[in-house]
Design a protein around this motif. Sequence first.
Motif, PDB file in Angstrom:
ATOM      1  N   VAL A  27      31.274  41.988  -1.424  1.00 49.62           N
ATOM      2  CA  VAL A  27      32.250  41.790  -0.349  1.00 49.62           C
ATOM      3  C   VAL A  27      31.668  40.903   0.745  1.00 49.62           C
ATOM      4  CG1 VAL A  27      33.798  42.917   1.284  1.00 49.62           C
ATOM      5  CG2 VAL A  27      33.114  44.125  -0.803  1.00 49.62           C
ATOM      6  N   ASP A  29      32.793  39.866   4.227  1.00 51.08           N
ATOM      7  CA  ASP A  29      33.718  40.129   5.327  1.00 51.08           C
ATOM      8  C   ASP A  29      33.340  39.209   6.479  1.00 51.08           C
ATOM      9  OD1 ASP A  29      34.628  41.514   7.893  1.00 51.08           O
ATOM     10  OD2 ASP A  29      35.580  42.783   6.372  1.00 51.08           O
ATOM     11  N   ARG A  46      28.523  42.550   2.646  1.00 53.40           N
ATOM     12  CA  ARG A  46      28.585  43.857   3.299  1.00 53.40           C
ATOM     13  C   ARG A  46      27.347  44.704   3.024  1.00 53.40           C
ATOM     14  NH1 ARG A  46      33.957  47.369   2.839  1.00 53.40           N
ATOM     15  NH2 ARG A  46      34.570  45.985   4.529  1.00 53.40           N
ATOM     16  N   ARG A  70      40.925  41.072  14.383  1.00 54.94           N
ATOM     17  CA  ARG A  70      40.184  40.954  13.128  1.00 54.94           C
ATOM     18  C   ARG A  70      39.338  39.690  13.102  1.00 54.94           C
ATOM     19  NH1 ARG A  70      37.495  41.172   9.229  1.00 54.94           N
ATOM     20  NH2 ARG A  70      37.955  42.104   7.216  1.00 54.94           N
ATOM     21  N   ARG A 213      38.381  38.369   4.472  1.00 54.17           N
ATOM     22  CA  ARG A 213      37.511  39.065   3.531  1.00 54.17           C
ATOM     23  C   ARG A 213      37.700  38.502   2.138  1.00 54.17           C
ATOM     24  NH1 ARG A 213      37.812  45.530   3.418  1.00 54.17           N
ATOM     25  NH2 ARG A 213      37.097  45.176   5.551  1.00 54.17           N
ATOM     26  N   TRP A 215      36.419  39.493  -1.931  1.00 58.08           N
ATOM     27  CA  TRP A 215      35.731  40.340  -2.901  1.00 58.08           C
ATOM     28  C   TRP A 215      35.494  39.537  -4.180  1.00 58.08           C
ATOM     29  CZ3 TRP A 215      39.924  42.061  -0.105  1.00 58.08           C
ATOM     30  CH2 TRP A 215      39.848  43.295   0.561  1.00 58.08           C
TER      31      TRP A 215
END
Length: 243
Positions: A27, A29, A46, A70, A213, A215
């Motif tokens: 991840v 972020d 992360r 955010r 983000r 993934w």
Amino acid sequence: MLYVDLDLPQGALLLEPGAAEDPGGIVFDAAGLVIEGDTVTGWRDRSGMRLARPSKPNEGHARQETLGARPVLRLRDGVNCGFAHEELLLDQPRFSVAVVFASPLGRAGTLMTLNPREGRDYLFLTESDGVVELKFRDGVAGLTRPCPLSEGRFTLVCASVEGGKMKLAVNGETPGGLAVPSGLESGFHDLFIGCRSDRAGIVKTLGEAQIARLWIWAGEDVFAGERYDKLIACWQKEAAYGI
């Protein structure tokens, strides 16, 4: 059971604590961007174990901003603001990616590229004019899905590839599929976020985006098991309808 004493917008989702389970994966972020002065010098995942470096043409162009509350990575139209996570190993020809992003100008450009260390037929994910596309560089056709965009709101795009079989979904929909002659191969790849490669130029592939983000799953299918449902729950709680 949750009780809320107010009127909610249609489609609002209320999640009990812990309902948005971790979908796993590597991840990146935007809260993990490494900032020195006004310059973003790297992007730590992360876990803290991986550090994506700026792509070679990204000479201090990237910025960390906020959308609402955010943190986001801000990509600029026609300017390379990308990052590279080197030597991602696929021990089998299967790969998945999910991205939460906003497209303020309706042309986010390249969101992600998976570039093989051996060969040139890279896989890329891009958005333009309300359409998201997953495609191999040498492919005649790619897999596309409508990508409705709302100003100031995040979109979730999920994609998986196994060999030449591709799947793509936007905002929790049932994924569409396509089989193509080109195919993903196992081995080492470089993952680029927000650009195609370390090459300068190719500015037409660089758009305006706010990435919250990303993934990635090496060797796994994001649509298998419960992972996709967990991703949707994360997106709804954090970026779209959660209260």
